[in-house]
Design a protein around this motif. Sequence first.
Motif, PDB file in Angstrom:
ATOM      1  N   UNK A  17       0.178  -4.919   0.855  1.00 12.42           N
ATOM      2  CA  UNK A  17       1.513  -5.320   1.264  1.00 12.42           C
ATOM      3  C   UNK A  17       1.485  -5.656   2.747  1.00 12.42           C
ATOM      4  N   UNK A  18       2.151  -6.742   3.116  1.00 15.50           N
ATOM      5  CA  UNK A  18       2.207  -7.178   4.507  1.00 15.50           C
ATOM      6  C   UNK A  18       3.624  -7.663   4.813  1.00 15.50           C
ATOM      7  N   UNK A  19       3.850  -7.989   6.070  1.00 16.58           N
ATOM      8  CA  UNK A  19       5.108  -8.597   6.454  1.00 16.58           C
ATOM      9  C   UNK A  19       6.053  -7.660   7.169  1.00 16.58           C
ATOM     10  N   UNK A  20       7.210  -8.183   7.466  1.00 12.79           N
ATOM     11  CA  UNK A  20       8.207  -7.484   8.274  1.00 12.79           C
ATOM     12  C   UNK A  20       8.647  -6.167   7.651  1.00 12.79           C
ATOM     13  N   UNK A  21       8.857  -6.129   6.339  1.00 14.74           N
ATOM     14  CA  UNK A  21       9.282  -4.889   5.689  1.00 14.74           C
ATOM     15  C   UNK A  21       8.224  -3.792   5.864  1.00 14.74           C
ATOM     16  N   UNK A  22       6.955  -4.135   5.670  1.00 14.80           N
ATOM     17  CA  UNK A  22       5.873  -3.158   5.853  1.00 14.80           C
ATOM     18  C   UNK A  22       5.823  -2.677   7.306  1.00 14.80           C
ATOM     19  N   UNK A  23       6.007  -3.600   8.251  1.00 13.53           N
ATOM     20  CA  UNK A  23       5.997  -3.232   9.665  1.00 13.53           C
ATOM     21  C   UNK A  23       7.160  -2.296  10.000  1.00 13.53           C
ATOM     22  N   UNK A  24       8.337  -2.585   9.463  1.00 15.37           N
ATOM     23  CA  UNK A  24       9.501  -1.717   9.712  1.00 15.37           C
ATOM     24  C   UNK A  24       9.289  -0.323   9.140  1.00 15.37           C
ATOM     25  N   UNK A  25       8.688  -0.250   7.952  1.00 15.64           N
ATOM     26  CA  UNK A  25       8.388   1.055   7.365  1.00 15.64           C
ATOM     27  C   UNK A  25       7.487   1.857   8.298  1.00 15.64           C
ATOM     28  N   UNK A  26       6.409   1.233   8.741  1.00 16.72           N
ATOM     29  CA  UNK A  26       5.442   1.929   9.595  1.00 16.72           C
ATOM     30  C   UNK A  26       5.997   2.270  10.968  1.00 16.72           C
ATOM     31  N   UNK A  27       6.938   1.486  11.461  1.00 11.99           N
ATOM     32  CA  UNK A  27       7.526   1.751  12.778  1.00 11.99           C
ATOM     33  C   UNK A  27       8.277   3.076  12.806  1.00 11.99           C
ATOM     34  N   UNK A  28       8.617   3.614  11.640  1.00 11.51           N
ATOM     35  CA  UNK A  28       9.330   4.883  11.553  1.00 11.51           C
ATOM     36  C   UNK A  28       8.413   6.057  11.223  1.00 11.51           C
ATOM     37  N   UNK A  29       7.131   5.848  11.339  1.00  5.25           N
ATOM     38  CA  UNK A  29       6.130   6.868  11.005  1.00  5.25           C
ATOM     39  C   UNK A  29       5.500   7.409  12.286  1.00  5.25           C
ATOM     40  N   UNK A  30       5.240   8.703  12.294  1.00  8.62           N
ATOM     41  CA  UNK A  30       4.436   9.318  13.353  1.00  8.62           C
ATOM     42  C   UNK A  30       3.249   9.982  12.669  1.00  8.62           C
ATOM     43  N   UNK A  31       2.064   9.442  12.871  1.00  9.68           N
ATOM     44  CA  UNK A  31       0.881   9.926  12.166  1.00  9.68           C
ATOM     45  C   UNK A  31      -0.080  10.622  13.128  1.00  9.68           C
ATOM     46  N   UNK A  32      -0.860  11.518  12.564  1.00 11.37           N
ATOM     47  CA  UNK A  32      -1.909  12.178  13.336  1.00 11.37           C
ATOM     48  C   UNK A  32      -3.029  11.200  13.634  1.00 11.37           C
ATOM     49  N   UNK A  33      -3.339  10.336  12.662  1.00 15.11           N
ATOM     50  CA  UNK A  33      -4.448   9.407  12.860  1.00 15.11           C
ATOM     51  C   UNK A  33      -4.284   8.164  11.999  1.00 15.11           C
ATOM     52  N   UNK A  34      -5.008   7.129  12.391  1.00 17.16           N
ATOM     53  CA  UNK A  34      -5.101   5.908  11.608  1.00 17.16           C
ATOM     54  C   UNK A  34      -6.575   5.552  11.476  1.00 17.16           C
TER      55      UNK A  34
END
Length: 156
Positions: A98-115
Amino acid sequence: MPSTPIEFVRRLTEQDATPSTAETAFSTLAEQAAQLIHDGDTVIFDSSSTVRRICPHIRKRKNLKIITNNIRICKELQDTDITVYVTGGEYFKKRHCFLGLYAERFLANVNADSVFFSCKGLSESGFITDVSEDEISLRSVMLRQARDRYFLCDDS
């Protein structure tokens, strides 16, 4: 190829693993990466096949949350106790992601320990290159939302 600068990222490379074959190299690299994932972590996985190889090595983790844009990673972890979040967005069948603006908005609300991420190439000046601007754009959001960043790469 589109590119983006890479900063504050620890590279896990094939040379760290010193295996005899390419498949063994990727497997060893995935095992090493899995050692950096601990019970209770929130971890972002990009859509690369290199990162997907971590999945068999983390199946027994407790209270683990994986956030990904890759449907294959979701399926790989479906019969575990790991909580898996999929970003949503525009689905690209050929790349299983999955790509695009919706995926980016979802991830913008995440705080992760690592990527954990990989890509098609890395320039000598430290720029990540990949097949699409959409993947690079989403990866940039992933990198911003994680405290620790691990780039998995071989020397090819």
